[in-house]
Design a protein around this motif. Structure first.
Motif, PDB file in Angstrom:
ATOM      1  N   GLU A 181      30.017  16.149  21.181  1.00 16.76           N
ATOM      2  CA  GLU A 181      31.439  16.500  21.091  1.00 16.76           C
ATOM      3  C   GLU A 181      32.309  15.246  21.159  1.00 16.76           C
ATOM      4  O   GLU A 181      33.286  15.119  20.407  1.00 16.76           O
ATOM      5  N   ILE A 182      31.946  14.314  22.056  1.00 17.17           N
ATOM      6  CA  ILE A 182      32.707  13.071  22.170  1.00 17.17           C
ATOM      7  C   ILE A 182      32.606  12.270  20.885  1.00 17.17           C
ATOM      8  O   ILE A 182      33.591  11.686  20.417  1.00 17.17           O
ATOM      9  N   GLU A 183      31.418  12.254  20.279  1.00  9.75           N
ATOM     10  CA  GLU A 183      31.249  11.534  19.014  1.00  9.75           C
ATOM     11  C   GLU A 183      32.141  12.130  17.927  1.00  9.75           C
ATOM     12  O   GLU A 183      32.806  11.407  17.185  1.00  9.75           O
ATOM     13  N   ALA A 184      32.165  13.468  17.829  1.00 14.97           N
ATOM     14  CA  ALA A 184      32.971  14.128  16.799  1.00 14.97           C
ATOM     15  C   ALA A 184      34.460  13.876  17.013  1.00 14.97           C
ATOM     16  O   ALA A 184      35.188  13.517  16.077  1.00 14.97           O
ATOM     17  N   VAL A 185      34.919  14.075  18.250  1.00 11.16           N
ATOM     18  CA  VAL A 185      36.340  13.867  18.540  1.00 11.16           C
ATOM     19  C   VAL A 185      36.724  12.402  18.351  1.00 11.16           C
ATOM     20  O   VAL A 185      37.766  12.084  17.758  1.00 11.16           O
ATOM     21  N   SER A 186      35.878  11.500  18.848  1.00 13.85           N
ATOM     22  CA  SER A 186      36.171  10.076  18.721  1.00 13.85           C
ATOM     23  C   SER A 186      36.263   9.666  17.257  1.00 13.85           C
ATOM     24  O   SER A 186      37.159   8.920  16.855  1.00 13.85           O
ATOM     25  N   LEU A 187      35.305  10.170  16.457  1.00 17.87           N
ATOM     26  CA  LEU A 187      35.301   9.830  15.036  1.00 17.87           C
ATOM     27  C   LEU A 187      36.590  10.281  14.365  1.00 17.87           C
ATOM     28  O   LEU A 187      37.232   9.517  13.639  1.00 17.87           O
ATOM     29  N   HIS A 188      36.992  11.525  14.630  1.00 20.94           N
ATOM     30  CA  HIS A 188      38.218  12.039  14.014  1.00 20.94           C
ATOM     31  C   HIS A 188      39.443  11.283  14.509  1.00 20.94           C
ATOM     32  O   HIS A 188      40.333  10.955  13.716  1.00 20.94           O
ATOM     33  N   CYS A 189      39.484  11.013  15.800  1.00 18.82           N
ATOM     34  CA  CYS A 189      40.653  10.314  16.352  1.00 18.82           C
ATOM     35  C   CYS A 189      40.747   8.892  15.813  1.00 18.82           C
ATOM     36  O   CYS A 189      41.838   8.425  15.469  1.00 18.82           O
ATOM     37  N   VAL A 190      39.609   8.203  15.740  1.00 20.97           N
ATOM     38  CA  VAL A 190      39.612   6.848  15.194  1.00 20.97           C
ATOM     39  C   VAL A 190      40.023   6.865  13.732  1.00 20.97           C
ATOM     40  O   VAL A 190      40.826   6.036  13.278  1.00 20.97           O
ATOM     41  N   LEU A 191      39.488   7.821  12.963  1.00 18.80           N
ATOM     42  CA  LEU A 191      39.845   7.921  11.549  1.00 18.80           C
ATOM     43  C   LEU A 191      41.328   8.237  11.376  1.00 18.80           C
ATOM     44  O   LEU A 191      41.992   7.683  10.491  1.00 18.80           O
ATOM     45  N   ILE A 192      41.853   9.116  12.216  1.00 22.04           N
ATOM     46  CA  ILE A 192      43.277   9.463  12.133  1.00 22.04           C
ATOM     47  C   ILE A 192      44.142   8.245  12.427  1.00 22.04           C
ATOM     48  O   ILE A 192      45.088   7.938  11.688  1.00 22.04           O
ATOM     49  N   LEU A 193      43.820   7.523  13.498  1.00 20.06           N
ATOM     50  CA  LEU A 193      44.619   6.343  13.849  1.00 20.06           C
ATOM     51  C   LEU A 193      44.464   5.248  12.798  1.00 20.06           C
ATOM     52  O   LEU A 193      45.443   4.565  12.459  1.00 20.06           O
ATOM     53  N   ASN A 194      43.247   5.080  12.258  1.00 19.94           N
ATOM     54  CA  ASN A 194      43.049   4.095  11.192  1.00 19.94           C
ATOM     55  C   ASN A 194      43.831   4.478   9.939  1.00 19.94           C
ATOM     56  O   ASN A 194      44.437   3.622   9.271  1.00 19.94           O
ATOM     57  N   THR A 195      43.813   5.781   9.598  1.00 17.98           N
ATOM     58  CA  THR A 195      44.534   6.242   8.412  1.00 17.98           C
ATOM     59  C   THR A 195      46.038   6.061   8.590  1.00 17.98           C
ATOM     60  O   THR A 195      46.740   5.638   7.663  1.00 17.98           O
ATOM     61  N   LEU A 196      46.535   6.378   9.780  1.00 16.02           N
ATOM     62  CA  LEU A 196      47.960   6.171  10.048  1.00 16.02           C
ATOM     63  C   LEU A 196      48.329   4.696   9.969  1.00 16.02           C
ATOM     64  O   LEU A 196      49.379   4.334   9.431  1.00 16.02           O
ATOM     65  N   ASN A 197      47.454   3.849  10.502  1.00 12.75           N
ATOM     66  CA  ASN A 197      47.699   2.407  10.416  1.00 12.75           C
ATOM     67  C   ASN A 197      47.737   1.943   8.958  1.00 12.75           C
ATOM     68  O   ASN A 197      48.586   1.131   8.568  1.00 12.75           O
ATOM     69  N   THR A 198      46.812   2.478   8.145  1.00  9.98           N
ATOM     70  CA  THR A 198      46.812   2.153   6.716  1.00  9.98           C
ATOM     71  C   THR A 198      48.090   2.633   6.046  1.00  9.98           C
ATOM     72  O   THR A 198      48.706   1.914   5.238  1.00  9.98           O
ATOM     73  N   LEU A 199      48.494   3.860   6.357  1.00 10.10           N
ATOM     74  CA  LEU A 199      49.720   4.417   5.768  1.00 10.10           C
ATOM     75  C   LEU A 199      50.948   3.588   6.132  1.00 10.10           C
ATOM     76  O   LEU A 199      51.756   3.226   5.272  1.00 10.10           O
ATOM     77  N   ILE A 200      51.087   3.291   7.411  1.00 12.96           N
ATOM     78  CA  ILE A 200      52.255   2.544   7.872  1.00 12.96           C
ATOM     79  C   ILE A 200      52.265   1.145   7.263  1.00 12.96           C
ATOM     80  O   ILE A 200      53.308   0.653   6.814  1.00 12.96           O
ATOM     81  N   SER A 201      51.095   0.497   7.225  1.00 13.71           N
ATOM     82  CA  SER A 201      51.016  -0.837   6.628  1.00 13.71           C
ATOM     83  C   SER A 201      51.337  -0.798   5.142  1.00 13.71           C
ATOM     84  O   SER A 201      52.042  -1.673   4.625  1.00 13.71           O
ATOM     85  N   ALA A 202      50.819   0.224   4.436  1.00 18.01           N
ATOM     86  CA  ALA A 202      51.047   0.320   2.995  1.00 18.01           C
ATOM     87  C   ALA A 202      52.510   0.625   2.681  1.00 18.01           C
ATOM     88  O   ALA A 202      53.091   0.034   1.760  1.00 18.01           O
ATOM     89  N   ILE A 203      53.115   1.536   3.440  1.00 10.93           N
ATOM     90  CA  ILE A 203      54.525   1.870   3.191  1.00 10.93           C
ATOM     91  C   ILE A 203      55.414   0.684   3.534  1.00 10.93           C
ATOM     92  O   ILE A 203      56.377   0.378   2.820  1.00 10.93           O
ATOM     93  N   ASP A 204      55.083  -0.020   4.623  1.00  9.74           N
ATOM     94  CA  ASP A 204      55.839  -1.220   4.979  1.00  9.74           C
ATOM     95  C   ASP A 204      55.690  -2.292   3.897  1.00  9.74           C
ATOM     96  O   ASP A 204      56.657  -2.979   3.545  1.00  9.74           O
TER      97      ASP A 204
END
Length: 641
Positions: A228-251
């Motif tokens: 469960e920790i692996e699944a949640v961690s994976l999704h949370c890391v992917l979400i934060l990485n995707t948001l970082n990509t989005l914010i960097s790309a829009i900036d």
């Protein structure tokens, strides 16, 4: 016991870390350089100042530690930052976060190894769905970051001078945070606390030299809920990485548009405006929009406009400006199509996946994932933002087309005013001009930056609440930043929930009552040869005297009063131990100096199963009394160093 390897170092060492997978030694020197060398050949692989890869704002290096597969190192700084560095790609920092409020004093990294291949784990199924249904996200044109494949579940553990311990999955997502006794910084840079998480994730051991104790925490929840920790961690890391990509790309898009397109056009319009104000236009208080519209409808240019087009913004300058604007618009369209749009779709998908996990209360609530109502609100906002990304794509396509028509028309007018073109002659490099659209562009786009306001805009005086309706009127950049803040706030509940289940299993006095607080020590769990849980067997080593080191092995951890084994390692008589650690299951690395402190030596010392002394009690006064007698015998013996 004999020394099997020796190297002389020429600078004071603050921290030493062995690479578990390769013959590499990394150490930080007092001049704040990170050095990585091959131990057997002593070939230097890396020698970099901290500022070259960590940055000035992160402070000095305080601790380093290798990931068990040898591909990355985690770096702690005096400012409390934790950074992940890709050793294989020039120590590139792939992730950084200010995790602690004080200097990082100790680091550890454990990775799941030889795990049986399970295809139907929540994490593996999620990765398969993303690879099947989502478009890959292309890096930004200016990005130098490498794409890293998902690795087996791993955890970094860090401890700061406030006594705060933090456990982060994949080195990026905090799953546990709790406090111990604060640690007073010592004048000596070598005596530092040590911590270690067992390979089966069930035990966390911490040596605190200020309290003179070895404390063992029961972290069994990390083992029982690792899937469960692996699944949640994976999704949370992917979400934060995707948001970082989005914010960097829009900036990136916003800066590209503002600095290389809109501002360049605006500079020339300011010159025209000044000329109109100085010389007068077609009407009193004429604007450059009125001047352009008159030229469009009548073919007549006022003296300041004609002077501007023929001398200030001459043909070569106009073509250069048009090509620059076209190039910027093309780049922005590519970034929206290949980075921002796929990332927005991915964020919707990942948020929906996380919401699905949150609905499985029996599995995921014990590790803190139960905020399904908040996730529903965030998901709705993310969907709206994905639609807004579509609007920005259409908006840029429209702006690109209108700019192209405007410059083509203006170039034709410029050539006609100069007598170099005849009516009906095809304009070189131009596009077919729709005069109605040119007029619309002059009135609505030339003076107002609609696209810039759509993606960037003014972020001041905006609240940080997730609000579906307000998101429709807010620029993309600030909207995604609010989503990032909402996710960060939501994820804070997970480490709180997991940390609640940690408890102290036992605490032992590590040194005899007469020992100095500055003695060195570290803990270590032997490598797991398979995925079966170990027999709770681990080691602790410590400097007992200037040239004596003891190795303590604890068995049957739930009952620490039995099965304690100790053996001694004797260094050269004039040695003063200043750093020590385990090299592998059979050898200890020791950094020591001589009496004159004229040189530093790095050595490997083997220890053997045959040299342990058995004790049937824990580390109490009787043990230390027996150990003192044993040390006296070793000191009197003629054993070789």
């Amino acid at each position: 016991m004999s020394e099997i390897q020796d190297r002389t170092l020429h600078a004071s060492i603050q921290n030493v870390s062995w690479c578990p997978a390769m013959d590499l030694l990394s150490f930080v020197t007092e001049d704040n350089f990170l050095t990585i060398q091959r131990f057997l050949s002593w070939q230097r692989v890396v020698h970099s100042s901290s500022s070259s890869f960590v940055g000035e704002s992160s402070g000095d290096l305080s601790r380093i530690f290798w990931r068990p597969d040898g591909k990355f190192i985690v770096v702690g700084t005096t400012n409390g930052d934790i950074l992940l560095c890709d050793v294989q790609n020039g120590n590139t920092v792939i992730h950084s976060a200010n995790c602690h409020n004080g200097k990082v004093l100790s680091l550890s990294w454990v990775m799941q190894k030889n795990v049986p291949h399970i295809q139907d784990t929540p994490a593996s199924m999620a990765m398969n769905r993303m690879q099947k249904y989502l478009t890959p996200i292309r890096p930004l044109p200016e990005s130098t970051n490498q794409t890293h494949q998902p690795s087996p579940l791993n955890f970094t553990v860090s401890l700061d001078e406030q006594g705060t311990i933090m456990i982060r999955s994949y080195g990026k997502f905090t799953i546990a945070k709790f406090g111990t006794t604060s640690i007073t910084p010592s004048q000596d840079v070598y005596p530092t606390p040590k911590l270690c998480l067992s390979g089966d994730l069930s035990i966390l051991s911490v040596i605190n030299l200020q309290t003179n104790t070895l404390t063992v925490y029961n972290t069994h929840i990390l083992n029982t809920h690792k899937l469960e920790i692996e699944a949640v961690s994976l999704h949370c890391v992917l979400i934060l990485n995707t948001l970082n990509t989005l914010i960097s790309a829009i900036d990136f898009v916003y800066r590209k548009w503002k600095e290389e397109c809109f501002s360049q056009v605006a500079k020339n319009l300011v010159r025209l405006k000044e000329a109109i104000e100085n010389e007068g236009g077609i009407v009193q208080e004429s604007t450059y929009a009125q001047e352009f519209l008159t030229l469009l409808t009548t073919g007549t240019a006022s003296p300041p406009l004609q002077q501007f087009l023929l001398n200030t913004l001459h043909e070569i300058a106009l073509k250069k400006l048009a090509r620059g604007v076209d190039s910027v618009c093309q780049t922005i369209l590519e970034v929206i199509l290949n980075t921002i749009q796929p990332a927005a779709h991915s964020l919707v998908f990942q948020t929906g996946e996380l919401l699905g996990l949150a609905g499985w209360k029996e599995k995921y609530f014990p590790i803190g994932l139960g905020m399904d109502k908040q996730l529903e609100d965030i998901l709705e906002c993310v969907r709206n933002l994905s639609l807004k990304v579509q609007q920005s794509l259409k908006g840029m396509m429209l702006v690109h087309n209108r700019y192209a028509q405007f410059f083509s028309w203006l170039l034709g007018m410029q050539q006609r005013l100069a007598g170099e073109a005849q009516i009906g002659k095809k304009i070189e490099g131009g596009v077919k001009v729709n005069e109605e659209e040119v007029a619309n562009f002059i009135l609505k786009f030339l003076m107002t930056d609609h696209f810039g306001n759509l993606i960037g805009g003014n972020e001041e005086n905006e609240n940080n609440n997730i609000d579906t309706q307000s998101f429709k009127s807010q620029p993309l950049l600030s909207s995604f930043r609010k989503v990032e803040q909402s996710f960060t706030s939501l994820f804070e509940f997970i480490p709180e929930k997991i940390s609640e289940s940690f408890e102290v299993q036992f605490s032992l006095s590590l040194f005899p009552p007469t020992a100095q607080k500055s003695d060195l020590a570290c803990v270590y769990f032997p490598k797991l040869e398979d995925y079966s849980p170990p027999l709770h067997q681990y080691f602790a080593i410590s400097k007992y005297a200037s040239n004596l080191i003891f190795v303590a092995r604890f068995l049957t951890v739930p009952n620490p009063d039995v099965d304690l084994q100790i053996q001694l390692i004797r260094l050269p008589q004039d040695a003063e131990t200043i750093a020590l650690d385990f090299y592998d299951n059979n050898n200890i690395s020791v950094v020591y100096t001589n009496t004159e402190k004229s040189s530093l030596h790095l050595s490997l010392y083997p220890y053997s199963e045959d040299n342990y002394f058995d004790f049937e009690t824990g580390l109490d006064s009787d043990v230390w009394s027996t150990l003192t007698e044993m040390i006296s015998k070793v000191s009197e013996s003629s054993a070789k160093p």
